[in-house]
Design a protein around this motif. Structure first.
Motif, PDB file in Angstrom:
ATOM      1  N   ASP A 312     -25.544  36.932 -13.607  1.00  0.00           N
ATOM      2  CA  ASP A 312     -25.005  38.188 -13.932  1.00  0.00           C
ATOM      3  C   ASP A 312     -23.577  38.385 -13.816  1.00  0.00           C
ATOM      4  N   LYS A 313     -22.889  37.211 -13.988  1.00  0.00           N
ATOM      5  CA  LYS A 313     -21.150  37.288 -13.960  1.00  0.00           C
ATOM      6  C   LYS A 313     -20.828  36.243 -14.917  1.00  0.00           C
ATOM      7  N   PRO A 314     -19.779  36.874 -15.716  1.00  0.00           N
ATOM      8  CA  PRO A 314     -19.124  36.332 -16.843  1.00  0.00           C
ATOM      9  C   PRO A 314     -18.226  35.155 -15.803  1.00  0.00           C
ATOM     10  N   VAL A 315     -18.434  33.861 -16.699  1.00  0.00           N
ATOM     11  CA  VAL A 315     -17.365  32.705 -16.211  1.00  0.00           C
ATOM     12  C   VAL A 315     -17.117  32.057 -17.279  1.00  0.00           C
ATOM     13  N   VAL A 316     -15.771  31.787 -17.170  1.00  0.00           N
ATOM     14  CA  VAL A 316     -15.006  31.118 -18.279  1.00  0.00           C
ATOM     15  C   VAL A 316     -15.383  29.287 -18.047  1.00  0.00           C
ATOM     16  N   LYS A 317     -15.899  28.771 -19.404  1.00  0.00           N
ATOM     17  CA  LYS A 317     -15.901  27.415 -19.133  1.00  0.00           C
ATOM     18  C   LYS A 317     -14.896  26.801 -19.925  1.00  0.00           C
ATOM     19  N   PRO A 318     -14.266  25.880 -19.277  1.00  0.00           N
ATOM     20  CA  PRO A 318     -12.928  25.467 -19.587  1.00  0.00           C
ATOM     21  C   PRO A 318     -13.072  24.627 -21.139  1.00  0.00           C
ATOM     22  N   SER A 319     -11.882  24.915 -21.794  1.00  0.00           N
ATOM     23  CA  SER A 319     -11.635  24.208 -23.236  1.00  0.00           C
ATOM     24  C   SER A 319     -11.277  22.794 -22.785  1.00  0.00           C
ATOM     25  N   ALA A 320     -11.275  21.908 -24.002  1.00  0.00           N
ATOM     26  CA  ALA A 320     -10.984  20.577 -23.810  1.00  0.00           C
ATOM     27  C   ALA A 320     -10.450  20.417 -25.261  1.00  0.00           C
ATOM     28  N   ASP A 321      -9.039  19.609 -25.187  1.00  0.00           N
ATOM     29  CA  ASP A 321      -8.437  19.358 -26.503  1.00  0.00           C
ATOM     30  C   ASP A 321      -9.117  18.026 -27.092  1.00  0.00           C
ATOM     31  N   GLY A 322      -9.045  17.899 -28.220  1.00  0.00           N
ATOM     32  CA  GLY A 322      -9.575  16.792 -29.172  1.00  0.00           C
ATOM     33  C   GLY A 322      -8.592  15.984 -29.590  1.00  0.00           C
ATOM     34  N   ARG A 323      -8.863  14.824 -30.197  1.00  0.00           N
ATOM     35  CA  ARG A 323      -7.923  13.866 -30.956  1.00  0.00           C
ATOM     36  C   ARG A 323      -8.552  13.474 -32.222  1.00  0.00           C
ATOM     37  N   GLY A 324      -7.920  13.788 -33.387  1.00  0.00           N
ATOM     38  CA  GLY A 324      -8.786  13.454 -34.570  1.00  0.00           C
ATOM     39  C   GLY A 324      -7.609  13.053 -35.663  1.00  0.00           C
ATOM     40  N   VAL A 325      -8.070  12.728 -36.852  1.00  0.00           N
ATOM     41  CA  VAL A 325      -7.187  12.411 -37.818  1.00  0.00           C
ATOM     42  C   VAL A 325      -6.478  13.583 -38.456  1.00  0.00           C
ATOM     43  N   ASP A 326      -5.076  13.329 -38.563  1.00  0.00           N
ATOM     44  CA  ASP A 326      -4.475  14.427 -39.359  1.00  0.00           C
ATOM     45  C   ASP A 326      -4.391  14.082 -40.664  1.00  0.00           C
ATOM     46  N   TRP A 327      -5.224  14.802 -41.475  1.00  0.00           N
ATOM     47  CA  TRP A 327      -5.390  14.398 -42.683  1.00  0.00           C
ATOM     48  C   TRP A 327      -4.349  14.821 -43.657  1.00  0.00           C
ATOM     49  N   ASP A 328      -3.687  15.723 -43.331  1.00  0.00           N
ATOM     50  CA  ASP A 328      -2.539  16.116 -44.461  1.00  0.00           C
ATOM     51  C   ASP A 328      -1.583  15.020 -44.161  1.00  0.00           C
ATOM     52  N   LYS A 329      -1.358  14.533 -43.071  1.00  0.00           N
ATOM     53  CA  LYS A 329      -0.144  13.458 -43.000  1.00  0.00           C
ATOM     54  C   LYS A 329      -0.809  12.205 -43.525  1.00  0.00           C
ATOM     55  N   SER A 330      -2.052  12.136 -43.206  1.00  0.00           N
ATOM     56  CA  SER A 330      -2.659  10.710 -43.680  1.00  0.00           C
ATOM     57  C   SER A 330      -2.720  10.505 -44.892  1.00  0.00           C
ATOM     58  N   LEU A 331      -2.836  11.730 -45.818  1.00  0.00           N
ATOM     59  CA  LEU A 331      -3.088  11.639 -47.362  1.00  0.00           C
ATOM     60  C   LEU A 331      -1.990  12.016 -47.932  1.00  0.00           C
ATOM     61  N   ALA A 332      -0.838  12.249 -47.484  1.00  0.00           N
ATOM     62  CA  ALA A 332       0.262  12.664 -48.080  1.00  0.00           C
ATOM     63  C   ALA A 332       0.867  11.695 -48.976  1.00  0.00           C
ATOM     64  N   GLY A 333       0.738  10.480 -48.938  1.00  0.00           N
ATOM     65  CA  GLY A 333       1.311   9.541 -49.770  1.00  0.00           C
ATOM     66  C   GLY A 333       0.214   9.036 -50.833  1.00  0.00           C
ATOM     67  N   LEU A 334      -1.110   9.409 -50.934  1.00  0.00           N
ATOM     68  CA  LEU A 334      -2.078   9.012 -51.692  1.00  0.00           C
ATOM     69  C   LEU A 334      -1.822   9.508 -53.003  1.00  0.00           C
ATOM     70  N   PRO A 335      -1.477  10.477 -53.189  1.00  0.00           N
ATOM     71  CA  PRO A 335      -1.072  10.842 -54.972  1.00  0.00           C
ATOM     72  C   PRO A 335      -0.165   9.856 -55.525  1.00  0.00           C
ATOM     73  N   ASP A 336       0.639   9.364 -54.853  1.00  0.00           N
ATOM     74  CA  ASP A 336       1.660   8.395 -55.446  1.00  0.00           C
ATOM     75  C   ASP A 336       1.039   6.807 -55.365  1.00  0.00           C
ATOM     76  N   LEU A 337       0.210   6.680 -54.339  1.00  0.00           N
ATOM     77  CA  LEU A 337      -0.396   5.471 -54.411  1.00  0.00           C
ATOM     78  C   LEU A 337      -1.370   5.109 -55.465  1.00  0.00           C
ATOM     79  N   LEU A 338      -2.207   6.198 -55.855  1.00  0.00           N
ATOM     80  CA  LEU A 338      -3.188   6.094 -57.014  1.00  0.00           C
ATOM     81  C   LEU A 338      -2.556   5.781 -58.208  1.00  0.00           C
ATOM     82  N   SER A 339      -1.124   5.576 -58.477  1.00  0.00           N
ATOM     83  CA  SER A 339      -0.725   5.359 -59.596  1.00  0.00           C
ATOM     84  C   SER A 339      -0.527   3.676 -59.838  1.00  0.00           C
ATOM     85  N   HIS A 340      -0.790   2.963 -58.799  1.00  0.00           N
ATOM     86  CA  HIS A 340      -0.863   1.686 -58.481  1.00  0.00           C
ATOM     87  C   HIS A 340      -1.988   0.998 -58.645  1.00  0.00           C
TER      88      HIS A 340
END
Length: 589
Positions: A312-340
């Motif tokens: 009967d008491k609110p308790v904060v469960k802590p957050s945890a940061d993750g690590r994942g693929v930054d898809w915007d940066k990863s795919l930024a060069g894909l449109p140019d790559l596709l012409s080859h």
């Protein structure tokens, strides 16, 4: 002395040299020639007099009649009296006026109704113009051999004409060329020109020519596409074909992913570029959807902070940061790559992924006490399974100040894949079953908890038929399409200065929803009387899986929510009215 073939000035006179076959101008010293000149002048005068007499007689005889050779809209009215001319014009033109006016605008052939377009004949003005007698003798002489077209005068309602022209649906935007994929085979889709009606010029063309009997050409301006057909074909050869010529490898941390040509074709689109060429547009969502599961094991999932109730008491469960693929940066060069066609490799870029609700943010929400709660029960076992699944999903949800909570949005699709089972529903007034049945009971419970917490209603829908275990005019239902898209949702807004945490408590007998925050209000529900009862009507059930039902009456119900501050001062009062349909009596067999 001058030669005889030259002109010599003698005493202020001119002497003309003789010319063979011509008359030499007479001189004062030549009596024969003077007599010849006198007879010529007398003859010319007689001719002029005769012509003048003829002109006068013709002018007198034509008084009261329209000029000889006059036509109006191709109808000969020359020499007729005004009354006869009007009668002839009516006989020839009335049927033409009543017929739809054919018009052509660019490549569009259509018609106008003259009356609806505000066009009508101005007969008096038309006859006034046609009846003007020419005074020029030459014009009157020519009228014996030629026709003179006199203008047909119209009455024009310009606003009606503009409206009629706008209703012709002549305007057409140009269609840009693009590239369509049939599987992994690219095909050029050629552009098409558009057109725009020139309103002012079209109005003049109609007014000037509508009575003529021939189709009227309306001026249009061509609207060209930005990209030519040649540029589309060039994009097919130089980009689309290489793009799907083979797979693309995405190298992750310790694992690679493959982007297949079929996925590339499904994600690849084209739009006009600034240089008159087609520019490729890649749907990152479709690309990520194909690659993310393949690289999921290389990512570390983060976790948002939660406010949970312990003892009967609110308790904060802590957050945890993750690590994942930054898809915007990863795919930024894909449109140019596709012409080859060669070296089709992309290296995935990883980045830290902070929690959406950090521990610090959750602590600062100020959640400390129950501000609203509600309990419902009486559900069947299969419905209870679905209520438990959705309750576990929503338990611990946090609604920040100013945010709106959406039940459909928070849970996402509610299908068998998420653990939901088939359970009872009401469909068109008859009992039935569907995956996720019973969720409306959780929606009603959550709605009432937010109701008594004083949350702002951001949208809810009651059941069509009254269900006795719910309070009348104070309940809610939800519905989703199989793909999870929202159809009927339950939403409320946290319009207070502190956060709201949702607690759910499920048992096989009932479901309780509590909203925790900082209490600001006292809320009272004032139910109204039920009126306008409608008796249920019998209806045969389906041939298969029929469930008989006694139905129930329809009626009108109201509920008034009275919100007061903690001192008892009324803040607001709102009445909601609901008309329930009668639930039909279902008979089987």
């Amino acid at each position: 002395m001058a030669d005889e073939d030259q002109t010599v000035r003698i005493d202020g006179t001119l002497k003309f040299p003789p010319v063979a076959g011509s008359l030499e101008p007479p001189t004062q010293g030549d009596p024969g020639r003077r007599r010849l000149l006198k007879r010529g002048l007398i003859g010319a005068g007689a001719v002029v007099g005769a012509l003048a007499l003829l002109y006068g007689v013709d002018l007198l005889l034509s008084q009261g009649a329209l000029p000889r050779g006059t036509t109006v809209a191709g109808v000969d009215v020359g020499g007729l009296s005004r009354a006869d001319a009007e009668q002839r014009l009516h006989s020839a033109l009335d049927a033409r006026i009543a017929q739809p006016l054919k018009v052509r605008a660019g490549d569009v052939d259509t018609t106008l109704d003259a009356k609806s377009a505000g066009l009508a004949a101005d007969w008096p003005a038309t006859l006034d113009q046609a009846g003007e007698q020419p005074l020029n003798p030459f014009v009157r002489l020519v009228s014996f051999f030629d026709r003179r077209e006199s203008p047909f005068v119209s009455k024009v309602d310009e606003s009606a004409l503009d409206k009629a022209l706008q209703g012709l649906k002549v305007d057409r935007d140009p269609i840009e060329g693009t590239i369509r994929f049939d599987g992994t085979t690219p095909t050029a889709v050629n552009p098409q020109s558009g057109q725009r009606l020139d309103g002012a010029a079209a109005r003049r063309a109609v007014v000037d020519n509508w009575i003529g009997g021939a189709p009227v050409t309306l001026p249009v301006a061509s609207a060209s596409p930005k990209v030519s057909a040649d540029a589309v074909r060039e994009a097919v050869e130089n980009y689309a074909k290489p793009a799907v010529s083979g797979p693309v490898t995405v190298k992750g941390d310790g694992k690679d992913a493959t982007l297949q040509p079929a996925t590339i074709a499904a994600a690849l689109g084209f739009s006009p570029g600034d240089n008159g060429k087609l520019a490729p547009k890649l749907d990152h969502g479709k690309v990520v959807e194909a690659l993310k599961p393949q690289l999921a094991s290389t990512e570390q999932q983060g976790k948002d902070a939660q406010v949970v109730i312990e003892g009967d008491k609110p308790v904060v469960k802590p957050s945890a940061d993750g690590r994942g693929v930054d898809w915007d940066k990863s795919l930024a060069g894909l449109p140019d790559l596709l012409s080859h066609k060669d070296n089709r490799v992309v290296t995935a870029t990883y980045a830290k992924q902070p929690a959406k609700l950090t521990t610090e943010q959750a602590t600062q929400l100020g959640v400390k006490e129950i501000v609203g709660e509600f309990t419902t029960g009486g559900f069947a076992a299969d419905s209870g399974v679905n209520i438990r699944v959705v309750a576990e999903k929503v338990n611990g949800a946090v609604v920040k100040p100013g945010e709106t909570f959406s039940l459909n949005g928070y849970t996402g699709p509610r299908t068998a894949k998420q653990g939901y089972v088939e359970a009872g529903i009401i469909e068109n007034g008859a009992p039935g079953t569907a995956v996720g049945g019973g969720i409306s009971q959780f929606a009603t419970t959550l709605y009432n908890a937010s109701y008594f917490a004083g949350m702002a209603d951001a949208g809810h829908t009651e059941h069509s038929y009254y269900i006795s275990r719910y309070p009348a005019a104070r309940e809610a239902t939800v519905f989703q399409n199989p793909d999870g898209s929202s159809v009927i949702d339950l939403k409320f807004t946290n319009d207070g200065p502190t956060g709201i945490a949702i607690q759910t408590i499920w048992t096989p007998q009932n479901i309780t929803v509590r909203l925790w925050g900082v209490k600001r209000y006292q809320v009272e529900s004032v139910p109204g009387e039920r009126t306008n009862f409608v008796e249920p009507q019998p209806r045969p059930g389906p041939a298969h899986n029929c469930h008989a039902s006694n139905g129930g009456p329809g009626f009108t119900a109201t509920d008034t929510r009275v919100i007061k501050d903690l001192t008892g001062r009324e803040v607001s009062r709102h009445t909601r009215k609901k008309v329930y349909d009668p639930a039909p009596k279902i008979t089987c067999g």
